[in-house]
Design an enzyme around this catalytic site. Structure first.
Site, short mmCIF file in Angstrom:
data_model
loop_
_atom_site.label_atom_id
_atom_site.label_comp_id
_atom_site.label_asym_id
_atom_site.label_seq_id
_atom_site.Cartn_x
_atom_site.Cartn_y
_atom_site.Cartn_z
CG ASP A 90 8.71 -18.49 21.03
OD1 ASP A 90 8.45 -18.91 21.98
OD2 ASP A 90 7.90 -17.42 20.80
CG ASN B 209 10.49 -25.08 23.61
OD1 ASN B 209 10.26 -25.43 22.54
ND2 ASN B 209 11.12 -24.99 24.30
N GLY B 210 6.05 -24.46 24.60
CA GLY B 210 4.48 -24.51 25.23
C GLY B 210 3.68 -24.94 24.54
NE ARG B 211 3.14 -20.47 21.03
CZ ARG B 211 3.71 -19.60 20.16
NH1 ARG B 211 3.27 -19.17 19.19
NH2 ARG B 211 4.94 -19.09 20.70
CG HIS C 196 10.10 -25.99 28.26
ND1 HIS C 196 10.21 -24.90 27.37
CD2 HIS C 196 9.55 -25.72 29.41
CE1 HIS C 196 9.44 -23.86 27.66
NE2 HIS C 196 8.84 -24.42 28.98
CB SER D 124 14.58 -13.92 27.89
OG SER D 124 13.28 -13.88 28.34
NE ARG E 159 8.10 -17.97 29.70
CZ ARG E 159 8.29 -18.62 28.50
NH1 ARG E 159 8.13 -20.01 28.51
NH2 ARG E 159 8.18 -18.04 27.49
CG LEU F 242 29.01 -24.65 16.20
CD1 LEU F 242 28.54 -23.88 15.13
CD2 LEU F 242 27.91 -25.68 16.41
NE ARG G 239 6.86 -11.71 20.92
CZ ARG G 239 5.40 -12.15 20.67
NH1 ARG G 239 4.70 -11.39 19.88
NH2 ARG G 239 4.90 -13.27 21.34
CD GLU H 15 19.34 -11.06 4.31
OE1 GLU H 15 18.15 -11.16 4.17
OE2 GLU H 15 19.93 -10.01 3.98
C1 IPE Z 1 11.91 -15.64 23.75
O1 IPE Z 1 10.75 -16.06 23.76
C2 IPE Z 1 12.97 -16.30 24.68
C3 IPE Z 1 13.39 -17.44 24.39
C4 IPE Z 1 13.20 -18.24 23.33
C5 IPE Z 1 14.22 -18.26 25.27
P1 IPE Z 1 9.53 -15.65 24.64
O2 IPE Z 1 8.49 -16.84 24.41
O3 IPE Z 1 10.01 -15.61 25.76
O4 IPE Z 1 9.04 -14.41 23.82
P2 IPE Z 1 7.93 -13.59 23.83
O5 IPE Z 1 7.32 -13.22 25.43
O6 IPE Z 1 6.94 -14.50 22.92
O7 IPE Z 1 8.25 -12.21 23.19
C1 IPE Z 2 10.45 -21.32 24.27
O1 IPE Z 2 9.35 -21.65 24.10
C2 IPE Z 2 11.14 -21.49 25.33
C3 IPE Z 2 11.70 -20.41 26.36
C4 IPE Z 2 10.97 -19.16 26.27
C5 IPE Z 2 12.01 -20.97 27.53
P1 IPE Z 2 7.96 -21.12 25.00
O2 IPE Z 2 8.22 -21.64 26.33
O3 IPE Z 2 8.22 -19.83 24.80
O4 IPE Z 2 6.73 -21.52 24.21
P2 IPE Z 2 5.54 -20.80 23.92
O5 IPE Z 2 6.01 -19.50 22.95
O6 IPE Z 2 4.76 -20.61 25.32
O7 IPE Z 2 4.69 -21.58 22.88
MG MG Z 3 7.23 -18.16 23.58
#
Ligand code: IPE
Ligand code: IPE
Ligand code: MG
Length: 253
Positions: free
Chosen positions: A33, A35-37, A50, A78, A84, A144, A207, A220
């Site tokens: 999690d 990537n966007g930020r 991404h 997910s 999105r 793996l 979460r 864990e």
């Molecule tokens: C969980 O991340 C799904 C993936 C990393 C692929 P999200 O960014 O979708 O989860 P929330 O919305 O913060 O709970």
């Molecule tokens: C996880 O990064 C990748 C996917 C859920 C596909 P995010 O895209 O959720 O990045 P944030 O959480 O918005 O920074």
């Molecule tokens: Mg995210």
């Protein structure tokens, strides 16, 4: 990062040799999690995050092979991520297509077997075809077992298992009175894998976001602030070091 903090963090990164060989998790799961930020912080479009995330994953896969970790499961998309914006979803779908094609050679060279977990019925044909092709091309690899959770939702997985078990009972294939945890697990997408020992989530969110709810009963957890594209080999080794300090009791003394 200041000089002092970079020296401090480099001291704390263990080498592969410093890790205890007898306490390597058999199965590591990762919620990749942030990537966007990561991209927004750099004033880049989210898509750049991404793309950078694929690099981080490549490093982690290589580290897993080196450490002798047998199973790696990553959350890549997910069942909720379809909500999105269309542009982001399309970008991600194309990135999966490209990456699966580009990485196939390296995955084979490293002995990595690819496996898709998620609801296959609802995956666009071209994407499913690419995943299934990767599964076929890597089917004989044994170093793996790399599960990619795509269009994955754990609650949906559990409901789907219940439905399949009901049908199996109707066919008299199973005796519902004798249904136990082991048999139930055999109806989940993850039936090929043992439960994860260690779950990593990057980006500072605490979460599980509908990931492996059944399977993480005694896992864990490791939550780390690092955004996924910055989570490289040294971050992974450090995470494994922390895993090795844990005392797992499974309810026993
Ligand atoms: C969980 O991340 C799904 C993936 C990393 C692929 P999200 O960014 O979708 O989860 P929330 O919305 O913060 O709970
Ligand atoms: C996880 O990064 C990748 C996917 C859920 C596909 P995010 O895209 O959720 O990045 P944030 O959480 O918005 O920074
Ligand atoms: Mg995210």
């Amino acid at each position: 990062m200041s000089l002092i903090s970079s020296i401090f963090s480099s001291i704390r990164v263990p080498t592969v040799k410093e890790l205890k060989k007898n306490i390597i998790p058999e199965h590591v799961a990762i919620i990749m999690d942030g990537n966007g930020r990561w991209a927004v912080k750099r004033k880049l479009p989210r898509s750049a995050g991404h793309k950078a995330g694929v690099e981080a994953l490549r490093e982690v896969i290589t580290a897993c092979v080196q450490l002798g970790i047998k199973f790696l499961t990553v959350y890549s998309f997910s069942s909720e991520n379809w909500q999105r914006p269309k542009d982001e979803v399309n970008f991600l779908l194309n990135l999966f297509l490209e990456s699966l094609k580009e990485e196939l050679g390296a995955l084979n060279k490293n002995g990595v077997r690819v496996f898709l977990i998620g609801d296959r019925k609802l995956i666009p044909y071209k994407i499913l075809e690419a995943f299934e092709n990767a599964e076929k091309q890597t089917a004989n690899n044994t170093k793996l077992f790399f599960s990619i959770a795509f269009n994955y939702g754990s609650r949906q997985e559990i409901v789907d298992a219940a439905r399949k078990i009901h049908k199996a009972a109707e066919r008299n294939d199973i005796d519902i009175e004798k249904l136990d945890e082991k048999t139930f697990s055999d109806y989940l997408f993850t039936k090929e894998c043992p439960d994860p020992d260690f779950l990593i989530r990057t980006s500072g969110e605490y979460r599980v976001s509908n990931f492996l709810l059944w399977q993480i009963a005694y896992c864990e957890f490791y939550f780390v602030k690092t955004l996924w594209p910055d989570f490289k080999r040294k971050n992974f080794l450090k995470a494994i070091y922390y895993y090795q300090q844990r005392s797992r009791r499974f309810g026993r003394l």
